[in-house]
Design an enzyme around this catalytic site. Structure first.
Site: not given
Ligand code: CAA
Length: 257
Positions: A65, A108, A111, A131
């Site tokens: 992300a 992300g 993911e 993260e």
């Protein structure tokens, strides 16, 4: 729709979406989310498309992300916009989606690859959930999907340490379906997607639905679901054609593609 963060093209019956923010290693900001969802939904609705491939660059599928976009968010902003929930639209695409992953698939990015139906990895792929090093935890499904893919011990280690996993380890533990040389990744993924796109589309979509059901229900319910869907397939022209083609020793010409 004119896209700025992705490239979209069709190759035969396959829709190809390429993440394209090279300067940010394809970090997933809100524009990428909006565009990937729009492109995937457009392919899903397009009768000439039978399967979708999602890829990035040789260096990065996606490095996570977008940290710069989210770093100043307050709790109330994250909560009120239900930050990251927009990706659920991507998981509702009903046609098969293959992730073709080269380079970094972190946070992300890992993911997003796991939201796809299966992952083909280049031999230079690196997966991880870093993260924890940013003072947070996975927020796009990593703590749940990675655990289902690779089991508790490895998922816990990955999420708690942030270490990266090479392609070979990812294949060994079931995160990716197979590993191919980096230079052949896209062609391999397009070939696999092209093969799927030649089959009966309703049969393909029902199969995807049934395999996904395995992650959401008990074994007994999943088996009942599978049997009921299997029974319903005898209403398809394509079942008659597929089985007739086998007995007549010819290749099947599926009508519902
Ligand atoms: N967000 C925003 N920008 C990012 C980014 C990210 N996730 N990852 C890389 N970039 C940017 C860098 O800031 C850099 O930009 P500038 O040139 O403007 O400085 C550019 O991309 C190139 O990156 P690097 O110079 O760092 O490249 P490198 O080859 O030295 O290192 C890397 C590559 C190891 C992947 C490193 O970029 C990195 O560690 N990135 C962050 C990985 C990460 O922590 N991802 C998780 C994000 S949080 C998340 O995803 C939450 C969630 O659960 C959904």
């Amino acid at each position: 729709m004119a896209y700025e963060t992705i490239l979209v093209e069709t190759r035969g019956r396959v829709g190809l979406i390429t993440l394209n923010r090279p300067k940010a290693l394809n970090a997933l900001n809100s524009q990428v989310l909006e565009e990937v969802v729009a492109a995937a939904e457009a392919f899903d609705a397009n009768a000439r498309i039978g399967a979708i491939v999602l890829t990035g660059s040789q260096k990065a599928f996606a490095a996570g992300a977008d940290i710069k976009e989210m770093q100043a968010k307050s709790y109330v902003e994250a909560y009120m916009e239900d930050f990251f929930s927009g990706w659920e639209h991507f998981t509702r695409v009903r046609k098969p989606v293959i992730a073709a992953v080269a380079g970094y698939a972190l946070g992300g990015g890992c993911e997003l690859a796991m939201m796809c139906d299966f992952i083909i990895a280049a031999d230079n792929a690196k997966f991880g959930q870093p993260e924890i090093t940013l003072g947070v935890m996975p927020g796009m499904g990593g703590s749940q999907r990675l655990t289902r893919f690779v089991g508790k011990s490895k998922a816990m280690e990955m999420c708690l340490t942030g270490r990266m996993m090479e392609a070979e380890e990812a294949e060994r533990c079931g995160l990716v379906s197979r590993v191919v040389p980096a230079g052949e990744l896209i062609e391999e993924a397009l070939e696999v997607a092209g093969k799927i796109a030649e089959f009966s589309l309703p049969a393909v979509m029902m199969t995807k639905e049934a395999v996904n059901r395995a992650y959401e229900t008990t074994l007994a319910e999943g088996l009942r679901f599978e049997r009921r869907v299997f029974h319903s397939m005898f209403a398809l022209d394509d079942q008659k054609e597929g089985m007739a083609a086998f007995t007549e020793k010819r290749s099947a010409q599926f009508r519902n593609r």
